[in-house]
Scaffold this motif. Sequence first.
Motif, PDB file in Angstrom:
ATOM      1  N   UNK A  39       0.842  -1.199   0.000  1.00 10.70           N
ATOM      2  CA  UNK A  39       0.000   0.000   0.000  1.00 10.70           C
ATOM      3  C   UNK A  39       0.877   1.249   0.000  1.00 10.70           C
ATOM      4  N   UNK A  40       1.924   1.234   0.816  1.00  9.05           N
ATOM      5  CA  UNK A  40       2.833   2.377   0.854  1.00  9.05           C
ATOM      6  C   UNK A  40       3.513   2.594  -0.505  1.00  9.05           C
ATOM      7  N   UNK A  41       3.846   1.485  -1.172  1.00 10.87           N
ATOM      8  CA  UNK A  41       4.536   1.585  -2.460  1.00 10.87           C
ATOM      9  C   UNK A  41       3.705   2.331  -3.492  1.00 10.87           C
ATOM     10  N   UNK A  42       2.391   2.205  -3.400  1.00 19.07           N
ATOM     11  CA  UNK A  42       1.515   2.866  -4.362  1.00 19.07           C
ATOM     12  C   UNK A  42       0.996   4.213  -3.898  1.00 19.07           C
ATOM     13  N   UNK A  43       1.401   4.634  -2.690  1.00 16.64           N
ATOM     14  CA  UNK A  43       0.916   5.902  -2.140  1.00 16.64           C
ATOM     15  C   UNK A  43       2.048   6.603  -1.400  1.00 16.64           C
ATOM     16  N   UNK A  44       2.681   7.538  -2.079  1.00 11.78           N
ATOM     17  CA  UNK A  44       3.860   8.197  -1.522  1.00 11.78           C
ATOM     18  C   UNK A  44       3.562   8.907  -0.203  1.00 11.78           C
ATOM     19  N   UNK A  93       1.920   7.921   2.174  1.00  6.61           N
ATOM     20  CA  UNK A  93       1.883   6.974   3.299  1.00  6.61           C
ATOM     21  C   UNK A  93       3.232   6.306   3.553  1.00  6.61           C
ATOM     22  N   UNK A  94       4.260   6.697   2.842  1.00  2.21           N
ATOM     23  CA  UNK A  94       5.565   6.058   2.991  1.00  2.21           C
ATOM     24  C   UNK A  94       6.063   6.193   4.435  1.00  2.21           C
ATOM     25  N   UNK A 106       0.968   9.705  12.131  1.00  2.97           N
ATOM     26  CA  UNK A 106       0.801   8.621  11.160  1.00  2.97           C
ATOM     27  C   UNK A 106      -0.674   8.296  10.957  1.00  2.97           C
ATOM     28  N   UNK A 107      -1.408   8.304  12.056  1.00  2.00           N
ATOM     29  CA  UNK A 107      -2.824   7.988  11.953  1.00  2.00           C
ATOM     30  C   UNK A 107      -3.576   9.056  11.158  1.00  2.00           C
ATOM     31  N   UNK A 108      -3.200  10.317  11.342  1.00  2.00           N
ATOM     32  CA  UNK A 108      -3.822  11.394  10.564  1.00  2.00           C
ATOM     33  C   UNK A 108      -3.548  11.199   9.075  1.00  2.00           C
TER      34      UNK A 108
END
Length: 506
Positions: free
Chosen positions: A111-116, A118-119, A243-245
């Motif tokens: 998921x992180x890989x496809x959404x910068x 959220x890295x 992170x949660x935000x």
Amino acid sequence: MAKAKASRQNAATIGFEQQIWDAACELWGHIPAADYRKIFTGLIFLKYISTAFEKKYDELVAEGDGFEDDPDAYEAESIFFVPPEARWTQIAKAAHTPEIGTVLDKAMTSIEAGNKSLKGVLPKNYASPELDKRVLGNVVDVFTNMDMSDTEASKDLLGRTYEYCIAQFASYEGVKGGEFYTPASVVKTIVSILKPTEGKRVYDPCCGSGGMFVQSVKFIQEHQGNRSNISVFGQEANADTWKMAKMNMAIRGIDANFGGHPEDTFFHDLHATQKFDFIMANPPFNLSNWGQDKLQDDPRWTYGLPPAGNANYAWIEHMIYHLAPGGKIGLVLANGALSTQTSGEGEIRRRIIEADLVEGIVAMPTQLFYSVTIPVTLWFISRGKKQAGKTLFIDARSMGHMVDRKHRDLSDEDIARLAGTFTEFQKGTLKDQKGFCAAVSTADIAAQDYILTPGRYVGIEEKQEDDEPFEQKMTRLTAELDGMFAKSHELEDQIRKNLGAIGFKI
């Protein structure tokens, strides 16, 4: 009637308390209670986005146009595109395998890989050898059985779950819960009164889980505005909450600028040069040791240097500093800020009032928060007030309804009444209501030593007198009391007989 009652209760509860409790029971004794939320937050995030994705996926398959694997088809409706290896159906299949921890970590990584944005944000500690995989599988089962199909996009589910975990579990290990999560009805009240509009810049200097932004976008949508035509800015010092935000914004499809890392708002103002149209916040109540000794000459303290032992007025002045011309602020504060004279706070308050910035003060009911029991007040501060030289006071302490023994909530009708009162005040059509609201001049506030407690201005609600003569009323009441005494004696005799029948006499 029962249906309406259930609806009111759901407004105050996340709807998953029993399942969260079941999951906690699975973890009991295996990891520290304070760490439960780290496990739950990731699983809630994954289950939530998977549920929304799979619902849309099935719709696209049914349409038969072949768009079910096209990320753009989901992004167009602000639905998170979930890669195959991260979908809950795959997680559930692996629940009772030794690899479940690795499967979850890989899901987060993909998921992180496809959404910068959220890295480095999503939890990836599920493969830790310290976490019993049998127990983790049981927790996954609990989440598999959660029905999130009807979860409204306006609900700050992650924030509410996180707060619930702090309040219910972390206390067992002496971990103090913060006030980063603001109850949905409180947020909705602030948003309904401020009425953010599209094309504007919205800011929260202590954004917690991002609930203010969730409701702002929802408000704009409901009023025929473009949800994507709003600029969101925030800052948060706590790494877990930051992170949660980020996760919360990703779930909602909200493009937000929270900076590249968590930072202390007072020491490292990430938006130092920015001005905002709407500022909404629930800052930590009565924060001490906030760094006043190192910020003595900061340009934000326009109305005076806030005291070292309490950051309430530091938050207020920080927000006013960032307020654009015509901008509005809505914030939550402990009631002490209304009347304190400690360490120059009274003088700061006087200057802010004399600058004609305080538009309204709302005294809120108690028991609205999960982990905070002290009474709170909503402050509304505006540049260019529509009613210059006047401030609206509302005493809403008797509003709301109890949803359980510990928690109170405001209904949509309560919120509409508060927002409507502000609208009438701004239009100049408001009539004072004894015990509820009053429009007060700055001169009258000055006469009260610049104290902003609503009760001083709205007074006590007048009780309607009945026409029953005193003697007649006393005769009736004493007769009723005599009947109650007689009934009490009957019950006492019956209890004695029942106890005697099993060998006990009193």
